[in-house]
Scaffold this motif. Structure first.
Motif, PDB file in Angstrom:
ATOM      1  N   TYR A 327     -32.781   9.907  97.524  1.00  0.00           N
ATOM      2  CA  TYR A 327     -33.955  10.762  97.495  1.00  0.00           C
ATOM      3  C   TYR A 327     -34.580  10.760  96.102  1.00  0.00           C
ATOM      4  O   TYR A 327     -33.926  10.433  95.104  1.00  0.00           O
ATOM      5  CB  TYR A 327     -33.569  12.185  97.908  1.00  0.00           C
ATOM      6  N   PRO A 328     -35.864  11.132  95.997  1.00  0.00           N
ATOM      7  CA  PRO A 328     -36.561  11.103  94.701  1.00  0.00           C
ATOM      8  C   PRO A 328     -35.869  11.937  93.627  1.00  0.00           C
ATOM      9  O   PRO A 328     -35.865  11.568  92.454  1.00  0.00           O
ATOM     10  CB  PRO A 328     -37.947  11.658  95.023  1.00  0.00           C
ATOM     11  N   GLU A 329     -35.263  13.063  94.025  1.00  0.00           N
ATOM     12  CA  GLU A 329     -34.628  13.921  93.026  1.00  0.00           C
ATOM     13  C   GLU A 329     -33.259  13.401  92.586  1.00  0.00           C
ATOM     14  O   GLU A 329     -32.609  14.006  91.728  1.00  0.00           O
ATOM     15  CB  GLU A 329     -34.481  15.353  93.573  1.00  0.00           C
ATOM     16  N   GLY A 330     -32.805  12.281  93.159  1.00  0.00           N
ATOM     17  CA  GLY A 330     -31.551  11.668  92.732  1.00  0.00           C
ATOM     18  C   GLY A 330     -30.402  11.846  93.694  1.00  0.00           C
ATOM     19  O   GLY A 330     -29.379  11.168  93.595  1.00  0.00           O
ATOM     20  N   LYS A 331     -30.533  12.769  94.652  1.00  0.00           N
ATOM     21  CA  LYS A 331     -29.475  12.960  95.637  1.00  0.00           C
ATOM     22  C   LYS A 331     -29.370  11.721  96.510  1.00  0.00           C
ATOM     23  O   LYS A 331     -30.365  11.043  96.782  1.00  0.00           O
ATOM     24  CB  LYS A 331     -29.791  14.187  96.492  1.00  0.00           C
ATOM     25  N   ASP A 332     -28.146  11.409  96.969  1.00  0.00           N
ATOM     26  CA  ASP A 332     -27.971  10.249  97.837  1.00  0.00           C
ATOM     27  C   ASP A 332     -26.950  10.566  98.922  1.00  0.00           C
ATOM     28  O   ASP A 332     -26.213  11.545  98.837  1.00  0.00           O
ATOM     29  CB  ASP A 332     -27.535   9.018  97.037  1.00  0.00           C
ATOM     30  N   GLU A 333     -26.934   9.711  99.956  1.00  0.00           N
ATOM     31  CA  GLU A 333     -25.983   9.897 101.040  1.00  0.00           C
ATOM     32  C   GLU A 333     -25.794   8.581 101.784  1.00  0.00           C
ATOM     33  O   GLU A 333     -26.604   7.657 101.684  1.00  0.00           O
ATOM     34  CB  GLU A 333     -26.460  10.989 102.002  1.00  0.00           C
ATOM     35  N   ASN A 357     -19.146  11.190  97.224  1.00  0.00           N
ATOM     36  CA  ASN A 357     -18.517  11.224  95.898  1.00  0.00           C
ATOM     37  C   ASN A 357     -17.084  10.735  95.934  1.00  0.00           C
ATOM     38  O   ASN A 357     -16.523  10.367  94.904  1.00  0.00           O
ATOM     39  CB  ASN A 357     -18.550  12.654  95.332  1.00  0.00           C
ATOM     40  N   LEU A 358     -16.482  10.734  97.129  1.00  0.00           N
ATOM     41  CA  LEU A 358     -15.137  10.163  97.266  1.00  0.00           C
ATOM     42  C   LEU A 358     -15.122   8.717  96.785  1.00  0.00           C
ATOM     43  O   LEU A 358     -14.118   8.240  96.243  1.00  0.00           O
ATOM     44  CB  LEU A 358     -14.686  10.238  98.729  1.00  0.00           C
ATOM     45  N   ILE A 359     -16.258   8.024  96.991  1.00  0.00           N
ATOM     46  CA  ILE A 359     -16.371   6.621  96.579  1.00  0.00           C
ATOM     47  C   ILE A 359     -16.801   6.518  95.131  1.00  0.00           C
ATOM     48  O   ILE A 359     -16.200   5.787  94.338  1.00  0.00           O
ATOM     49  CB  ILE A 359     -17.377   5.867  97.486  1.00  0.00           C
ATOM     50  N   TRP A 360     -17.846   7.263  94.759  1.00  0.00           N
ATOM     51  CA  TRP A 360     -18.368   7.147  93.391  1.00  0.00           C
ATOM     52  C   TRP A 360     -17.285   7.431  92.356  1.00  0.00           C
ATOM     53  O   TRP A 360     -17.258   6.800  91.290  1.00  0.00           O
ATOM     54  CB  TRP A 360     -19.528   8.127  93.195  1.00  0.00           C
ATOM     55  N   ASN A 412     -41.992   9.743 102.063  1.00  0.00           N
ATOM     56  CA  ASN A 412     -41.630  10.832 101.151  1.00  0.00           C
ATOM     57  C   ASN A 412     -40.976  10.325  99.867  1.00  0.00           C
ATOM     58  O   ASN A 412     -40.309  11.075  99.161  1.00  0.00           O
ATOM     59  CB  ASN A 412     -40.704  11.821 101.853  1.00  0.00           C
ATOM     60  N   ASP A 413     -41.164   9.004  99.583  1.00  0.00           N
ATOM     61  CA  ASP A 413     -40.614   8.348  98.389  1.00  0.00           C
ATOM     62  C   ASP A 413     -39.095   8.208  98.424  1.00  0.00           C
ATOM     63  O   ASP A 413     -38.484   7.851  97.414  1.00  0.00           O
ATOM     64  CB  ASP A 413     -41.019   9.088  97.107  1.00  0.00           C
ATOM     65  N   THR A 414     -38.499   8.501  99.549  1.00  0.00           N
ATOM     66  CA  THR A 414     -37.069   8.226  99.705  1.00  0.00           C
ATOM     67  C   THR A 414     -36.892   6.727  99.934  1.00  0.00           C
ATOM     68  O   THR A 414     -37.669   6.101 100.643  1.00  0.00           O
ATOM     69  CB  THR A 414     -36.486   9.013 100.889  1.00  0.00           C
TER      70      THR A 414
END
Length: 886
Positions: A327-333, A357-360, A412-414
């Motif tokens: 997402y534009p604000e930096g969140k990811d999934e 985050n288990l992976i990151w 939405n810029d995602t």
């Protein structure tokens, strides 16, 4: 003939390089800021006026970026960059071209350009092709330091990354064109797709269908008539009937405006047809009851089968297939993750979709920053994403992952990437092994201790490794166009040549050691293995691997001469000498061992038999453990006592030194042992220990105080229990004291004098009476007797103490009494005797008749006076005696 394979190989590499270069479509393109920034930075770092990114073809070099000059290309002939992409070194540096024979007469140096200094690094793609160079140029001689060279290397890597980025963009553009064509085809197909329609008049239960609806299930409309909800019900797959009915009822009861679902229907031929079913109430009665319901049916059977197949495929791919959304604000999934996630990441698909985050958290710190940057770059320009990184798996291993993804930007810029990640650990490990192997092989050939040569069946050299200078004192270039037989000793030539001829029928042969002439004129013994690679186009000759074994030959000769000597020495040993293999079987025993233990084996044939046969059963395990220690630490000597049976029925105790010997490959090859019979010594030691124990008991159990002290320091070394009880000190207190500390200070001079006299008198000395002081301060009189001895390696004295305090006091009393008796005797002999003598004399006078009465009275008076005097003396004696008794 010999140059043909090399020429063909060079053409092959050249064509591959040019093909790679042209695929970038960079030649003759306009300047780009990314490249110009790099050349500007290179010139700044190296402090040169000129910097270029040069792409080299077979005829010219095109400057993709040119800092400091205006020309965009030059002829490739005699160019610096052409040399740079051909030399194996990483950098090609010419500090002063005016002194370099390759360039000093070229127009680049003597012309208007006057290029004097040049430093270039080849731009090598991951396919291994040098497409051009990043170089810096100056009009005067100069040098670059290590940091400048490192910076140039980093900038060259950036240029190569730009190449790769351009290549990816071209690939993506081509893919996009393909996708556009595919999209158009799909649009045409979708436009031509027929949809089944239906209408249900609810009050009359009348249903109208179009032909496509019936066709989906293999029927004609005529075959389905009469149509009603009941007849349609028979076409619904039983397990889906309840779900479909609930959705329809929700619409009829106004709980839902419409329904959408995927349901199964039964085909005329009996198989299941998947239908995308959509319906809604389109007309109501005035009183609000449903009147007419309509909808569509779309055959999605093929789509369902495709989804099943796709799910099966993705879940069986040796990696993870998923959709990554940022997402534009930096969140990811992560979404739509395949079952391969468990194997790849160590977490299930559900777990990583809930918490990525288990992976990151398990990305290697060294790779995470670069990895995130690749995602950012892909998101910025929607370029195809590709990267490799290390991942710390929950099972404790570190794995290499490689990912690919195609980005799509939403309104939405995602940004989403449909991606796949593979585990490339094995591939990476193999690449590292290959790289190490290549480096090792190159190092062995160029810097090893072996000589590598290639020649034909006549012995003519085609190649000699650089190690020839170190091994033979002859540079490798001096062997070119010469024959091996020129250097071989005359007595060895025939054998050598015969071995070469045998290679026509064999793949490999070991040539009998021969003498080869050294550069200093001496003969060196060589050990050689030759392999026939005449049919290998990349070699085209006989490959020989040779070692200088001169020292070994000399050593072998010495060993042969000394073997008889040492064998005789071993045979004459009074100790046992033997060797065994790693299974414990004898390979050598000396004469002494045969004499003692040969009776255990038939015909005294010991060699080949197992050593455990001569060892008592209860020492088998100890022996095996010692052998295990020897194998773990080759070369180290381990001592062990082993009981062995004697031919006379006794048990012999033997002491052995075990040592493990390694072979030339560093592997344990045999156990060497040397032993001796220590039976008598063990008996003596046992008797000595028993004797020491008896004497220790005498010392400790003695009722008289005893102690041992160091002759040098006077410190107590040992005391018995009687001394501890008599003096009041604990054992530990005694051990921290000297014998001086149990004497009053007034006794120290006397004690030191006594020690001196004791040393002069010898081993055993009676030293008379001394005064000791107990812990409570009480002084006692003791008699001591001293003997010299060695105690735990120290010169010491053992002291026997007799407490004579009471006897000493008694003797003093007797002496005092005797003194009184002497005084009484003196009194008796002197004072008593005088009056007694007078009395006796006067008594005699009384007996005389002529004595007058007056005289008699006078005599009696004198007798009475003497008697009174005598009585006083006796009374004094009695009084004196009574006073002493009191």
């Amino acid at each position: 003939m010999n140059n043909k394979p090399k020429y063909m190989m060079e053409n092959k590499f050249k064509n591959k390089r040019l093909k790679d270069l042209h695929s970038l479509k960079l030649l003759d393109t306009t300047p780009e800021k990314e490249y110009d920034t790099i050349t500007s930075l290179a010139a700044f770092i190296c402090d040169t006026p000129i910097s270029l990114v040069s792409l080299v073809t077979d005829t010219r070099q095109f400057f993709k970026s040119h800092h400091g000059i205006d020309i965009t290309e030059t002829n490739v002939e005699n160019s610096f960059c052409d040399y740079t992409i051909k030399v194996p070194q990483k950098f090609f540096i010419v500090e002063d071209a005016r002194k370099d024979n390759r360039f000093k007469d070229t127009s680049l140096v003597i012309g208007n350009s006057s290029f004097i200094f040049y430093a270039g690094i080849p731009l090598i793609t991951k396919e291994g092709n040098a497409l051009g160079t990043l170089c810096v140029i100056d009009h005067k001689p100069r040098k670059l330091d290590e940091k400048q060279l490192e910076a140039l290397t980093s900038l060259a890597n950036q240029v190569v990354q730009l190449f790769e980025l351009r290549k990816n963009r071209l690939e993506i553009k081509e893919m996009a064109n393909n996708f556009a064509d595919e999209s158009q085809r799909l649009h045409t197909i979708i436009s031509a797709t027929r949809v089944g329609t239906w209408e249900w008049h609810i009050p009359s239960d009348k249903i109208n269908l179009n032909e496509r609806w019936a066709e989906m299930l293999g029927y004609t409309l005529e075959e389905l008539k009469p149509l009603s909800s009941e007849s349609i019900q028979r076409l619904i797959f039983p397990k889906d009937f309840e779900t479909l009915t609930e959705k329809i009822m929700a619409c009829l009861e106004k709980k839902s405006d419409f329904y959408v679902g995927e349901h199964r229907f039964l085909h005329k031929k009996g198989h299941v047809v998947w239908i995308h079913d959509r319906g809604q109430v389109v007309s109501w009665t005035k009183d609000g009851k449903p009147l007419l319901m309509a909808g569509t049916h779309t055959d999605i059977t093929e789509l369902k089968n495709t989804e099943t197949q796709f799910s099966t495929i993705t879940n069986n791919i040796p990696g993870a297939v998923f959709r990554y959304q940022r997402y534009p604000e930096g969140k990811d999934e992560l979404r739509l993750v395949s079952n391969g996630a468990k194997s790849l990441w160590g977490f299930s698909a559900e777990e990583v979709m809930q918490n990525n985050n288990l992976i990151w958290e398990r990305y290697d710190d060294k790779d995470l920053k670069a990895h995130l940057q690749t995602i950012k770059n892909s998101a910025v320009d929607l370029s195809f994403w590709k990267h490799e990184w290390r991942y710390h798996h929950p099972d404790g291993t570190i794995r290499w992952h490689k990912g690919f993804g195609n980005p799509v930007r939403l309104k939405n810029d995602t940004t989403i990437w449909d991606s796949v990640i593979f585990d490339i650990t094995t591939q990476k490990e193999n690449e590292l092994k290959i790289e190490k192997s290549e480096k090792r092989f190159k190092g062995l050939v160029q810097n090893g201790s072996d000589l590598i040569t290639i020649f034909d069946f006549k012995g003519n050299y085609n190649y000699v490794s650089p190690t020839s200078r170190k091994i033979l004192g002859i540079p490798s270039e001096e062997f070119v166009e010469k024959n091996a037989l020129e250097f071989i000793h005359p007595d060895d030539k025939e054998t050598f040549y015969a071995s070469l001829l045998s290679l026509k029928n064999e793949k490999q042969v070991a040539i009998k050691p021969f003498r080869f002439k050294h550069g200093d004129g001496s003969w060196r013994w060589m050990e050689t293995f030759v392999t026939n690679l005449m049919e290998d186009s990349s070699v085209g000759g006989l490959v020989a691997n040779s070692k200088d074994i001169t020292e070994r030959k000399l050593t072998e000769d010495k060993l042969k001469k000394s073997e008889a000597y040492y064998r005789g020495l071993y045979e004459s040993q009074t100790n046992y000498v033997l060797r065994t293999d790693m299974d414990g079987n004898y390979t050598y025993v000396n004469k002494k061992f045969v004499e003692e233990f040969g009776w255990l084996y038939a015909d005294e044939k010991i060699l080949g038999n197992n050593c455990m046969g001569s060892i008592m059963d209860y020492h088998h395990q100890k022996t095996q453990e010692t052998v295990g220690q020897c194998v773990a630490e080759p070369g180290k000597v381990f001592k062990i006592e082993i009981d062995k049976p004697s031919s006379d029925g006794r048990i012999l105790t033997t002491l052995w030194d075990f040592v493990c010997v390694e072979d030339s490959d560093g592997k344990p090859s045999e156990i060497q042992c040397m032993g001796l019979d220590i039976t008598d010594r063990i008996k003596s030691e046992k008797a000595l220990k028993e004797s020491e124990h008896r004497y220790s008991d005498l010392f400790q159990l003695s009722p008289q105080p005893k102690f041992v002290y160091d002759m040098a320091t006077l410190k107590f070394l040992d005391v018995n229990q009687s001394a501890i009880e008599h003096y009041g000190y604990s054992y530990d207190e005694f051990m921290n004291m000297s014998i001086s500390e149990i004497r009053p200070e007034s006794e120290i001079p006397k004690f030191e004098a006594t020690l001196k006299r004791a040393q002069e008198k010898g081993k055993q000395t009676f030293l008379g009476e001394h005064i000791h002081r107990k812990k409570n301060g009480k002084e006692i009189v003791v008699e001591i007797r001293i003997n010299n001895l060695t105690y735990k390696g120290k010169e010491a004295k053992v002291v026997l103490v007799t407490d004579i305090t009471e006897r000493h006091n008694h003797m003093k009393a007797i002496e005092a009494q005797n003194e009184r008796f002497r005084k009484i005797a003196w009194t008796q002999s002197h004072e008593v005797r005088a009056p007694l003598a007078r009395i006796m004399g006067m008594v005699e006078l009384l007996k005389v008749d002529y004595t007058s009465t007056k005289e008699k009275e006078l005599l009696l008076k004198h007798i009475l006076f003497s008697a009174t005097e005598l009585d006083d003396i006796v009374r004094d004696i009695v009084d004196a005696t009574q006073q002493e008794e009191i």
